[in-house]
Enzyme design. Structure first.
Site, short mmCIF file in Angstrom:
data_model
loop_
_atom_site.label_atom_id
_atom_site.label_comp_id
_atom_site.label_asym_id
_atom_site.label_seq_id
_atom_site.Cartn_x
_atom_site.Cartn_y
_atom_site.Cartn_z
N TYR A 1 0.83 -1.22 0.00
CA TYR A 1 0.00 0.00 0.00
C TYR A 1 0.85 1.26 0.00
CZ TYR A 1 -4.37 -2.43 0.10
OH TYR A 1 -5.43 -3.19 -0.28
N GLN B 1 -15.70 4.10 -6.63
CA GLN B 1 -15.09 2.93 -5.98
C GLN B 1 -13.61 3.17 -5.76
OE1 GLN B 1 -16.61 -0.89 -8.08
NE2 GLN B 1 -17.10 0.78 -9.46
N ASP C 1 -8.27 6.55 -4.63
CA ASP C 1 -7.44 7.73 -4.82
C ASP C 1 -8.29 8.99 -4.57
OD1 ASP C 1 -8.69 8.78 -7.30
OD2 ASP C 1 -7.85 7.01 -8.27
N HIS D 1 -15.21 2.73 -1.21
CA HIS D 1 -14.17 1.78 -0.82
C HIS D 1 -13.05 2.40 0.00
CE1 HIS D 1 -15.44 -1.14 -4.31
NE2 HIS D 1 -16.25 -1.17 -3.28
N CYS E 1 -2.69 8.69 10.26
CA CYS E 1 -1.65 8.66 9.22
C CYS E 1 -0.47 9.56 9.57
CB CYS E 1 -2.25 9.10 7.89
SG CYS E 1 -1.15 8.82 6.52
N GLY F 1 -15.62 3.37 -16.37
CA GLY F 1 -14.36 2.72 -16.01
C GLY F 1 -14.46 1.70 -14.91
N SER G 1 -15.38 -2.55 -14.14
CA SER G 1 -15.70 -3.87 -14.71
C SER G 1 -17.08 -4.33 -14.26
CB SER G 1 -14.65 -4.89 -14.27
OG SER G 1 -14.66 -4.98 -12.85
P1 OAD Z 1 -11.52 -3.07 -12.58
O1 OAD Z 1 -10.04 -3.18 -12.76
O2 OAD Z 1 -12.25 -4.30 -12.20
O3 OAD Z 1 -12.15 -2.53 -13.94
C1 OAD Z 1 -11.61 -1.43 -14.59
C2 OAD Z 1 -12.44 -1.13 -15.81
O4 OAD Z 1 -11.98 0.07 -16.38
C3 OAD Z 1 -12.40 -2.21 -16.90
O5 OAD Z 1 -13.72 -2.51 -17.31
C4 OAD Z 1 -11.62 -1.53 -18.03
O6 OAD Z 1 -12.05 -1.94 -19.32
C5 OAD Z 1 -11.96 -0.08 -17.80
N1 OAD Z 1 -10.97 0.88 -18.30
C6 OAD Z 1 -9.63 0.73 -18.46
N2 OAD Z 1 -9.08 1.87 -18.88
C7 OAD Z 1 -10.07 2.79 -19.00
C8 OAD Z 1 -10.15 4.15 -19.38
N3 OAD Z 1 -9.04 4.83 -19.71
N4 OAD Z 1 -11.35 4.78 -19.37
C9 OAD Z 1 -12.47 4.09 -19.02
N5 OAD Z 1 -12.47 2.81 -18.64
C10 OAD Z 1 -11.28 2.15 -18.62
O7 OAD Z 1 -11.77 -1.88 -11.56
P2 OAD Z 1 -13.10 -1.59 -10.70
O8 OAD Z 1 -14.32 -1.94 -11.48
O9 OAD Z 1 -12.96 -0.23 -10.17
O10 OAD Z 1 -11.77 -2.69 -4.61
O11 OAD Z 1 -12.93 -2.64 -9.54
C11 OAD Z 1 -13.84 -2.62 -8.46
C12 OAD Z 1 -13.11 -2.86 -7.15
O12 OAD Z 1 -12.34 -4.06 -7.25
C13 OAD Z 1 -12.11 -1.78 -6.80
O13 OAD Z 1 -12.68 -0.67 -6.15
C14 OAD Z 1 -11.16 -2.51 -5.89
C15 OAD Z 1 -11.05 -3.83 -6.61
O14 OAD Z 1 -10.75 -4.93 -5.83
C16 OAD Z 1 -11.24 -2.07 -3.53
O15 OAD Z 1 -10.25 -1.38 -3.57
C17 OAD Z 1 -12.01 -2.30 -2.30
#
Ligand code: OAD
Length: 255
Positions: free
Chosen positions: A69, A104, A107, A122, A144, A197, A199
């Site tokens: 981290y 989510q 940052d 999150h 912190c 952005g 998944s």
């Molecule tokens: P993911 O990594 O699961 O998904 C990221 C998404 O962003 C994917 O669908 C990519 O296609 C898309 N992507 C990539 N580059 C992009 C761009 N420049 N513009 C738009 N989209 C883009 O991330 P999250 O869905 O945020 O949990 O994941 C959910 C949670 O899983 C996170 O908050 C984290 C993780 O474990 C915690 O930190 C608690």
């Protein structure tokens, strides 16, 4: 992407009394912060989430988790908001009370871009809290100290051994109740939800798109790839956050 789809969604946004924006890691990808599930570059393609993002993983090896981290924090501190973050903040300033941003992301790029009252589902990677919620430490929410990042292992209480941990939500942990309630309200009240952005793999955050749709909102996905929420969406705009959000939220007609 077809100009007609952009124009259509811009029309929906122009008429919407309330707009919700649900963001995920892809929102910050163009600021240089890695996503989680993108093949090859995603953090979970290279690291084990059970080891690095669970209470059990932290208990088993606090120093490993702490240092991981610490390096992610350094990346966040170095990163700058991209054109997508700035477009959302700018829209929020021009339309007070109309835009609800739910993220989510751990940052602070929405906030640094100037978005106010961002709902963070999150947690915050730049904050620390105590690992065990014992009575002695119940109030020490934000403990912190930048110097700790250099110690190589998390600070511990000299009396009871409780350790400091990053202020993010880990797998197996509940989301902050107030943030989730506020996010549900934003989802229920919006006429359009932009899902940017993410998944859509992680619930309950992803379920907010379903809540919005059930409540009658139009759901629009902004993502260069397919996502698990595609079936929920009225429109899928294939492209990146930094390119498409400025186009969607600009006041002037598109050339
Ligand atoms: P993911 O990594 O699961 O998904 C990221 C998404 O962003 C994917 O669908 C990519 O296609 C898309 N992507 C990539 N580059 C992009 C761009 N420049 N513009 C738009 N989209 C883009 O991330 P999250 O869905 O945020 O949990 O994941 C959910 C949670 O899983 C996170 O908050 C984290 C993780 O474990 C915690 O930190 C608690």
């Amino acid at each position: 992407m077809a100009q007609e789809s952009l124009d259509e969604v811009r029309g929906w946004l122009a008429e919407a009394p309330r707009i919700a924006v649900l963001t995920g890691a892809g929102m910050s990808a163009e600021s240089g912060i890695p996503t989680f599930r993108d093949a090859l570059t995603g953090l979970w393609a290279r690291f084990d989430p059970q080891q690095l993002a669970s209470p059990e993983g932290f208990a088993a090896d606090p120093a490993l988790v702490w240092n991981w981290y610490a390096s992610r924090r350094a990346g966040v501190i170095e990163a700058r908001p991209n054109a997508g973050h700035l477009a959302l903040a700018d829209y929020g300033r021009r339309h007070p009370g109309r835009l609800g941003v739910v993220t989510q992301n751990v940052d602070d790029l929405h906030q640094r871009a100037g978005s106010e009252e961002v709902i963070r589902l999150h947690g915050d990677i730049l904050e620390d809290r105590w690992f065990d919620a014992c009575r002695r430490h119940a109030r020490g929410a934000n403990v912190c100290d930048p110097a700790w990042a250099e110690r190589g292992s998390p600070p511990a209480c000299a009396e009871c051994g409780n350790r400091v941990r990053p202020g993010v939500v880990w797998f197996g942990e509940a989301l902050p109740v107030a943030a989730l309630d506020a996010a549900e309200r934003v989802a229920q009240e919006c006429a359009v939800m932009l899902v940017v952005g993410t998944s859509g793999a992680v619930h309950p955050a992803a379920g907010l798109a379903c809540s919005a749709r059930r409540a009658g909102a139009r759901v629009v996905i902004v993502n260069p790839q397919a996502s698990e929420l595609d079936g929920v969406a009225h429109r899928r705009l294939q492209g990146t956050a930094a390119v498409l959000l400025p186009l969607l939220l600009a006041e002037e007609p598109l050339a």
